[in-house]
Design an enzyme around this catalytic site. Structure first.
Site, PDB file in Angstrom:
ATOM      1  N   CYS A   1      52.565  20.517  12.397  1.00 29.58           N
ATOM      2  CA  CYS A   1      52.269  21.800  11.736  1.00 29.58           C
ATOM      3  C   CYS A   1      53.455  22.749  11.812  1.00 29.58           C
ATOM      4  O   CYS A   1      53.279  23.942  12.107  1.00 29.58           O
ATOM      5  CB  CYS A   1      51.038  22.447  12.374  1.00 29.58           C
ATOM      6  SG  CYS A   1      49.501  21.604  11.983  1.00 29.58           S
ATOM      7  N   GLN A   2      54.659  22.283  11.533  1.00 35.44           N
ATOM      8  CA  GLN A   2      55.852  23.152  11.667  1.00 35.44           C
ATOM      9  C   GLN A   2      55.839  24.342  10.729  1.00 35.44           C
ATOM     10  O   GLN A   2      56.540  25.306  10.937  1.00 35.44           O
ATOM     11  CB  GLN A   2      57.154  22.365  11.404  1.00 35.44           C
ATOM     12  CG  GLN A   2      57.499  21.376  12.477  1.00 35.44           C
ATOM     13  CD  GLN A   2      57.127  19.970  12.042  1.00 35.44           C
ATOM     14  OE1 GLN A   2      56.239  19.786  11.218  1.00 35.44           O
ATOM     15  NE2 GLN A   2      57.799  18.980  12.597  1.00 35.44           N
TER      16      GLN A   2
END
Ligand SMILES: C[S@@+](CC[C@H](N)C(=O)[O-])C[C@H]1O[C@@H](n2cnc3c(N)ncnc32)[C@H](O)[C@@H]1O
Length: 350
Positions: free
Chosen positions: A83-84
């Site tokens: 989930c950058q």
């Protein structure tokens, strides 16, 4: 097989080598398939989940119809999408290409419409943006008809010799009766220590398949050996003399603060020159950054020692280069943590 004994089917997204799958399988789920875009990890996944299918696919751009056709129906979808794209401020632009992996997870849950989904991730997902991201995630799944619960779990509370934290979201169609597992070892003095986990493994290379003749020295070691007392992935890293000289100055459980001034700042990270504490669970196992050292030997842990600290039993064999094996181990959900979650998910189907 009667309907009563029919196994609950699981699809693992971003499966990696399959730590999450392995824990679920151990408590009775059927792992139907794992999807990832990393060949080595998928080879390991396939080696250790012989009845599952392993698909190399980009989940940032999934061909949902094909995936559905290849896999059929499942009861549970699990996975930990990177989930950058979720920023510290809590803003999230779903058109940011770095969010396509999370979106891929949501799309697949929508398409398969399983009774339950489990989304695993780094714990700060809950706190960033004062909880905005977490609330958005919950909303996304509520729109699909799921009631969602979440909790940050500490792996060492569930018998893993490691203080690794992960946030777990569990969504159930309509009413969510899921209960997060009770801690099994909440008292620090009862937790499984690094010595409990790895003290039987020698300070020398072992050929893959070597039978360990030494008796297990703890209950944990006995459990890790249960499936297979042969040892794989135990290749010692040889460091340069300077590294050996520096780490030899750090005591069991110490770190860079124990070093003389001239070495204190030789590595610019706050976990530098950390020696495991033999009497405590280890810190979070990394993916091979070489900042964590054995509590007794002047070297980083082997892949097998790291796997033990992640609660992978010795029968779980890692494939690929040594660098790749470290990464697979460090990325994984500890199987014993997955087991604890899986046991309570199973109750939703009874
Ligand atoms: C944290 S790891 C998952 C660990 C796994 N749940 C386990 O317990 O072993 C995240 C995984 O996402 C995979 N991944 C990253 N980008 C991907 C993409 N575009 N498509 C599919 N998988 C991807 C990585 O290769 C990695 O194996």
């Amino acid at each position: 097989m009667s309907a009563k004994h029919k196994k609950i089917k699981v699809l693992d997204l971003f499966s990696g080598c399959g730590g999450l799958s392995f824990g679920f399988e151990s408590v009775g789920f059927e792992i139907v398939a794992g999807i990832d875009n990393w060949d080595d990890a998928l080879k390991t996944f396939q080696e250790n989940h012989k009845n599952a299918k392993a698909f190399n696919l980009d989940l940032g751009n999934p061909d949902i119809n094909k995936i559905k056709k290849d896999i059929g129906s499942v009861d549970v979808v699990v996975g930990g999408p990177p989930c950058q794209g979720f920023s510290i401020s809590g803003n999230r632009d779903l058109n940011d290409p770095r969010n396509s992996l999370y979106k891929g997870f949501v799309k697949i849950v929508k398409a398969f419409n399983p009774k339950v989904f489990v989304l695993e991730n780094v714990p700060n997902l809950v706190s960033i943006g004062e909880g905005k991201i977490k609330s958005e995630i919950i909303k996304d799944f509520e729109k699909l008809g799921y009631e969602v619960k979440y909790k940050v779990l500490l792996a060492s509370d569930y018998g893993v010799p490691q203080n690794r934290k992960r946030v777990i979201f569990v969504g159930v169609k309509e009413k969510n009766n899921f209960v997060f597992p009770e801690t099994l070892f909440s008292n620090n003095k009862d937790k499984v220590t690094t010595a409990d986990a790895i003290s039987d493994l020698p300070d020398k290379d072992l050929e893959d398949g070597t039978l360990l003749v030494k008796k297990p020295l703890s209950k944990y070691q006995k459990n890790m050996r249960a499936i297979n007392s042969k040892i794989y992935n135990h290749k010692i890293t040889s460091h340069d003399q300077k590294t050996i000289d520096i780490i030899s100055l750090v005591p069991d459980g110490g770190n860079y603060k124990d070093l003389p001034e001239k070495y204190k700042n030789s590595r610019k990270v706050n976990i530098a020159w950390t020696r495991f504490n033999s009497t405590k669970p280890s810190p979070t196992i990394d993916t091979g950054h070489r900042h964590h050292f054995h509590y007794k030997y002047n070297r980083v842990p082997t892949v097998r020692e790291s796997a033990r600290l992640q609660s992978f039993p010795d029968g779980f064999i890692f494939l690929g280069s040594k660098t790749s094996q470290y990464k697979q181990v460090g990325n994984a959900v500890p199987p014993l943590l997955a087991e604890a979650i899986g046991k309570n998910i199973l109750k939703l189907f009874n």
